[in-house]
Design a protein around this motif. Sequence first.
Motif, PDB file in Angstrom:
ATOM      1  N   ALA A   1       0.837  -1.212   0.000  1.00 59.72           N
ATOM      2  CA  ALA A   1       0.000   0.000   0.000  1.00 59.72           C
ATOM      3  C   ALA A   1       0.867   1.256   0.000  1.00 59.72           C
ATOM      4  CB  ALA A   1      -0.939  -0.012   1.205  1.00 59.72           C
ATOM      5  N   ARG A   2       1.941   1.249   0.786  1.00 57.55           N
ATOM      6  CA  ARG A   2       2.848   2.410   0.805  1.00 57.55           C
ATOM      7  C   ARG A   2       3.510   2.605  -0.558  1.00 57.55           C
ATOM      8  NH1 ARG A   2       3.631   0.679   5.953  1.00 57.55           N
ATOM      9  NH2 ARG A   2       5.508  -0.498   5.552  1.00 57.55           N
ATOM     10  N   GLN A   3       3.896   1.505  -1.195  1.00 63.14           N
ATOM     11  CA  GLN A   3       4.516   1.626  -2.520  1.00 63.14           C
ATOM     12  C   GLN A   3       3.527   2.223  -3.523  1.00 63.14           C
ATOM     13  OE1 GLN A   3       6.101  -2.206  -3.618  1.00 63.14           O
ATOM     14  NE2 GLN A   3       7.462  -2.274  -1.848  1.00 63.14           N
ATOM     15  N   ILE A   4       2.278   1.769  -3.469  1.00 62.24           N
ATOM     16  CA  ILE A   4       1.245   2.294  -4.373  1.00 62.24           C
ATOM     17  C   ILE A   4       1.017   3.772  -4.105  1.00 62.24           C
ATOM     18  CG2 ILE A   4      -1.224   2.184  -4.923  1.00 62.24           C
ATOM     19  CD1 ILE A   4      -0.946  -0.915  -4.421  1.00 62.24           C
ATOM     20  N   GLU A   5       0.945   4.123  -2.837  1.00 61.52           N
ATOM     21  CA  GLU A   5       0.752   5.518  -2.448  1.00 61.52           C
ATOM     22  C   GLU A   5       1.875   6.406  -2.978  1.00 61.52           C
ATOM     23  OE1 GLU A   5       0.263   7.776   1.777  1.00 61.52           O
ATOM     24  OE2 GLU A   5      -0.208   5.645   1.727  1.00 61.52           O
ATOM     25  N   ASN A   6       3.063   5.825  -3.067  1.00 66.84           N
ATOM     26  CA  ASN A   6       4.226   6.578  -3.547  1.00 66.84           C
ATOM     27  C   ASN A   6       4.430   6.470  -5.049  1.00 66.84           C
ATOM     28  OD1 ASN A   6       5.071   7.681  -1.058  1.00 66.84           O
ATOM     29  ND2 ASN A   6       5.885   5.692  -0.460  1.00 66.84           N
ATOM     30  N   GLY A   7       3.418   5.961  -5.769  1.00 68.44           N
ATOM     31  CA  GLY A   7       3.460   5.994  -7.226  1.00 68.44           C
ATOM     32  C   GLY A   7       3.964   4.740  -7.916  1.00 68.44           C
ATOM     33  N   ALA A   8       4.076   3.619  -7.207  1.00 68.82           N
ATOM     34  CA  ALA A   8       4.511   2.380  -7.868  1.00 68.82           C
ATOM     35  C   ALA A   8       3.564   2.074  -9.032  1.00 68.82           C
ATOM     36  CB  ALA A   8       4.532   1.224  -6.873  1.00 68.82           C
ATOM     37  N   PRO A   9       4.090   1.605 -10.153  1.00 71.89           N
ATOM     38  CA  PRO A   9       3.253   1.360 -11.335  1.00 71.89           C
ATOM     39  C   PRO A   9       2.448   0.062 -11.211  1.00 71.89           C
ATOM     40  CG  PRO A   9       5.524   0.769 -11.793  1.00 71.89           C
ATOM     41  CD  PRO A   9       5.504   1.340 -10.397  1.00 71.89           C
ATOM     42  N   ILE A  10       1.364   0.137 -10.476  1.00 72.53           N
ATOM     43  CA  ILE A  10       0.520  -1.019 -10.182  1.00 72.53           C
ATOM     44  C   ILE A  10      -0.853  -0.793 -10.811  1.00 72.53           C
ATOM     45  CG2 ILE A  10      -0.552  -2.364  -8.312  1.00 72.53           C
ATOM     46  CD1 ILE A  10       2.510  -2.517  -8.288  1.00 72.53           C
ATOM     47  N   ASP A  11      -1.415  -1.828 -11.414  1.00 67.96           N
ATOM     48  CA  ASP A  11      -2.760  -1.733 -11.991  1.00 67.96           C
ATOM     49  C   ASP A  11      -3.835  -2.166 -10.998  1.00 67.96           C
ATOM     50  OD1 ASP A  11      -1.625  -0.922 -14.370  1.00 67.96           O
ATOM     51  OD2 ASP A  11      -1.825  -2.864 -15.347  1.00 67.96           O
ATOM     52  N   LEU A  12      -3.536  -3.200 -10.215  1.00 68.13           N
ATOM     53  CA  LEU A  12      -4.535  -3.790  -9.321  1.00 68.13           C
ATOM     54  C   LEU A  12      -3.875  -4.159  -8.008  1.00 68.13           C
ATOM     55  CD1 LEU A  12      -7.433  -5.103  -8.997  1.00 68.13           C
ATOM     56  CD2 LEU A  12      -6.360  -7.208  -9.781  1.00 68.13           C
ATOM     57  N   PHE A  13      -4.517  -3.819  -6.905  1.00 67.30           N
ATOM     58  CA  PHE A  13      -4.012  -4.138  -5.574  1.00 67.30           C
ATOM     59  C   PHE A  13      -4.972  -5.111  -4.921  1.00 67.30           C
ATOM     60  CE2 PHE A  13      -3.632  -2.424  -0.989  1.00 67.30           C
ATOM     61  CZ  PHE A  13      -2.588  -3.284  -0.672  1.00 67.30           C
TER      62      PHE A  13
ATOM     63  N   ILE B   1      -6.128   0.557  -9.385  1.00 67.37           N
ATOM     64  CA  ILE B   1      -5.419   1.779  -9.008  1.00 67.37           C
ATOM     65  C   ILE B   1      -5.626   2.847 -10.090  1.00 67.37           C
ATOM     66  CG2 ILE B   1      -3.151   2.748  -8.428  1.00 67.37           C
ATOM     67  CD1 ILE B   1      -4.290   0.564  -6.454  1.00 67.37           C
ATOM     68  N   LYS B   2      -5.887   4.075  -9.636  1.00 64.15           N
ATOM     69  CA  LYS B   2      -6.046   5.189 -10.589  1.00 64.15           C
ATOM     70  C   LYS B   2      -4.775   5.321 -11.425  1.00 64.15           C
ATOM     71  CE  LYS B   2      -9.406   8.238  -8.479  1.00 64.15           C
ATOM     72  NZ  LYS B   2      -9.632   9.506  -7.786  1.00 64.15           N
ATOM     73  N   GLY B   3      -4.970   5.560 -12.714  1.00 64.62           N
ATOM     74  CA  GLY B   3      -3.832   5.697 -13.612  1.00 64.62           C
ATOM     75  C   GLY B   3      -3.259   4.362 -14.050  1.00 64.62           C
ATOM     76  N   ALA B   4      -4.010   3.282 -13.809  1.00 65.48           N
ATOM     77  CA  ALA B   4      -3.539   1.945 -14.213  1.00 65.48           C
ATOM     78  C   ALA B   4      -3.194   1.951 -15.698  1.00 65.48           C
ATOM     79  CB  ALA B   4      -4.614   0.910 -13.923  1.00 65.48           C
ATOM     80  N   LYS B   5      -2.131   1.272 -16.034  1.00 66.09           N
ATOM     81  CA  LYS B   5      -1.692   1.191 -17.426  1.00 66.09           C
ATOM     82  C   LYS B   5      -2.772   0.552 -18.298  1.00 66.09           C
ATOM     83  CE  LYS B   5       2.540  -0.035 -19.859  1.00 66.09           C
ATOM     84  NZ  LYS B   5       3.826  -0.713 -19.708  1.00 66.09           N
ATOM     85  N   ASP B   6      -3.458  -0.452 -17.752  1.00 75.81           N
ATOM     86  CA  ASP B   6      -4.524  -1.130 -18.495  1.00 75.81           C
ATOM     87  C   ASP B   6      -5.721  -1.339 -17.568  1.00 75.81           C
ATOM     88  OD1 ASP B   6      -6.168  -2.609 -20.125  1.00 75.81           O
ATOM     89  OD2 ASP B   6      -4.571  -3.952 -20.811  1.00 75.81           O
ATOM     90  N   GLU B   7      -6.474  -0.255 -17.368  1.00 74.65           N
ATOM     91  CA  GLU B   7      -7.601  -0.302 -16.435  1.00 74.65           C
ATOM     92  C   GLU B   7      -8.646  -1.329 -16.852  1.00 74.65           C
ATOM     93  OE1 GLU B   7     -11.216   2.478 -14.802  1.00 74.65           O
ATOM     94  OE2 GLU B   7      -9.260   3.470 -15.065  1.00 74.65           O
ATOM     95  N   ARG B   8      -8.909  -1.457 -18.136  1.00 78.40           N
ATOM     96  CA  ARG B   8      -9.920  -2.416 -18.605  1.00 78.40           C
ATOM     97  C   ARG B   8      -9.541  -3.846 -18.226  1.00 78.40           C
ATOM     98  NH1 ARG B   8     -14.489  -1.985 -18.483  1.00 78.40           N
ATOM     99  NH2 ARG B   8     -14.446  -3.987 -17.512  1.00 78.40           N
ATOM    100  N   ALA B   9      -8.277  -4.219 -18.444  1.00 72.76           N
ATOM    101  CA  ALA B   9      -7.819  -5.566 -18.087  1.00 72.76           C
ATOM    102  C   ALA B   9      -7.887  -5.768 -16.570  1.00 72.76           C
ATOM    103  CB  ALA B   9      -6.407  -5.815 -18.597  1.00 72.76           C
TER     104      ALA B   9
END
Length: 194
Positions: free
Chosen positions: A8-20, A160-168
């Motif tokens: 969660a901290r990595q995601i909060e800091n901008g890690a390139p994650i599509d789904l958590f 996650i907002k800004g996911a590279k492939d939100e649809r997938a």
Amino acid sequence: FGSSGMLARQIENGAPIDLFASADVDYVNQLERKGVIVPDTKKLYARGRITLWTLKDSPIQIEKISDLMRTEVKRVAIANPEHAPYGRAAREALEQSGVWEAVKPKLVYGENIRQTLQYAQTGNVEVAIVALSLSMQSDGRWVLVPEELHNPLNQGLAVIKGAKDERAARDFVDFILGPQAQAVMRKYGFTLPD
């Protein structure tokens, strides 16, 4: 893979994650409050359980949490309760059972639940408190910890907002909540959300 809190901290800091997918929905809720997730994608996908795990050939028979106070139990592994939901559940169960103070000096903390199991599998600790899902896949002996001894391990996920492939990512959420994936979750000891 990692502990829910660290991810969660990595995601909060901008890690390139599509789904958590978190072992504790509270981490997903925290990210929601910070505006990091796509709100309509937040879902509960499972509820976990914890076990007391020992090596199959261990001479120590563990049947209940109070057995952890026995003198032959020198070390007990739990995931770090500061950032790992299964570790927090383990601490709560120890506290509710009235053995926390006696067992605390024996504790060895894993960074996540997998590392915690590895400590026991390699013989570095006599007992580990780990996820039922891992126990069921292992070659050890285990006994369930009564779930009334800890808060529910409600597991949540979100895109996650800004996911590279939100649809997938959305399609994967639908798959996880669908009958095929939920059957797999049941097979590995998870109960399902209502």
